[in-house]
Design a protein around this motif. Structure first.
Motif, PDB file in Angstrom:
ATOM      1  N   MET A  41       0.827  -1.210   0.000  1.00  0.00           N
ATOM      2  CA  MET A  41       0.000   0.000   0.000  1.00  0.00           C
ATOM      3  C   MET A  41       0.861   1.260   0.000  1.00  0.00           C
ATOM      4  SD  MET A  41      -3.042  -1.135   2.636  1.00  0.00           S
ATOM      5  CE  MET A  41      -3.970   0.409   2.454  1.00  0.00           C
ATOM      6  N   LEU A  42       1.908   1.262   0.818  1.00  0.00           N
ATOM      7  CA  LEU A  42       2.803   2.425   0.874  1.00  0.00           C
ATOM      8  C   LEU A  42       3.491   2.659  -0.468  1.00  0.00           C
ATOM      9  CD1 LEU A  42       4.377   1.925   4.393  1.00  0.00           C
ATOM     10  CD2 LEU A  42       3.013   3.896   3.666  1.00  0.00           C
ATOM     11  N   GLU A  43       3.881   1.582  -1.119  1.00  0.00           N
ATOM     12  CA  GLU A  43       4.508   1.710  -2.437  1.00  0.00           C
ATOM     13  C   GLU A  43       3.516   2.328  -3.420  1.00  0.00           C
ATOM     14  OE1 GLU A  43       7.455   1.780  -5.137  1.00  0.00           O
ATOM     15  OE2 GLU A  43       7.696   1.259  -3.025  1.00  0.00           O
ATOM     16  N   ALA A  44       2.269   1.864  -3.384  1.00  0.00           N
ATOM     17  CA  ALA A  44       1.231   2.398  -4.272  1.00  0.00           C
ATOM     18  C   ALA A  44       0.911   3.849  -3.930  1.00  0.00           C
ATOM     19  CB  ALA A  44      -0.027   1.536  -4.190  1.00  0.00           C
ATOM     20  N   GLU A  45       0.986   4.201  -2.654  1.00  0.00           N
ATOM     21  CA  GLU A  45       0.686   5.573  -2.229  1.00  0.00           C
ATOM     22  C   GLU A  45       1.719   6.582  -2.715  1.00  0.00           C
ATOM     23  OE1 GLU A  45      -0.106   5.850   1.970  1.00  0.00           O
ATOM     24  OE2 GLU A  45      -2.032   4.818   1.770  1.00  0.00           O
TER      25      GLU A  45
END
Length: 166
Positions: free
Chosen positions: A128-132
């Motif tokens: 999720m952090l990578e996508a954010e």
């Protein structure tokens, strides 16, 4: 292997109450103990004073969506203490209502999470952090796609992880 940080005891119940803006208006001794802040340092401060940088913004967007709609929500949260140490919790956040059924604040109880659940959710949060890095909506889509794949809503997914059923 995931660094679990400070481990909560089985009997720990970290509790806090906030106003509608998320400012702390009450916390118990367990909150003080694990956060490392004194009561005077956190009173009327935003609850995100204990938020760890490894937490996806999309998780909190979802959390606020639930509680602002008068619903309870469960979430695994990685918090950071004043010293910089971290600790994982299973949080249950509920709106607090007045006698007219109007939301007047929020109440949260956090307890020791299932270690295997944290190992799984930490991997999801990393994705999720990578996508954010693109947008908070991209982080949210990672979670939405996972829930679609599991055919579960968010709360049931979190509770299934905690119970070791996934």
């Amino acid at each position: 292997m995931i660094d679990l940080g400070m481990e909560l005891s089985d009997s720990t119940l970290i509790t806090s109450k906030t106003d509608l803006q998320g400012n702390i208006v009450y916390c118990n001794k367990d909150f003080i103990r694990y956060s490392g802040f004194s009561e005077s340092e956190i009173f009327l401060k935003p609850h995100n004073i204990v938020r760890h940088k490894d937490m996806p913004k999309a998780v909190f967007k979802l959390l606020w969506s639930y509680i602002r709609n008068g619903q309870e929500v469960f979430a695994f949260v990685k918090n950071q203490s004043k010293s910089g140490a971290h600790y994982w919790v299973l949080a249950n956040v509920t709106p607090s209502f007045d006698v007219n059924n109007k939301v007047v604040g929020y109440y949260s109880v956090r307890r020791k999470p299932n270690t295997k659940a944290i190992e799984q959710i930490a991997q999801i949060y990393t994705l999720m952090l990578e996508a954010e890095k693109q947008s908070i909506n991209d982080g949210q889509k990672v979670l939405e796609n996972l829930l679609l794949d599991k055919a579960m809503d968010y709360n049931h997914f979190i509770l299934a992880l905690q119970e070791g059923k996934l």
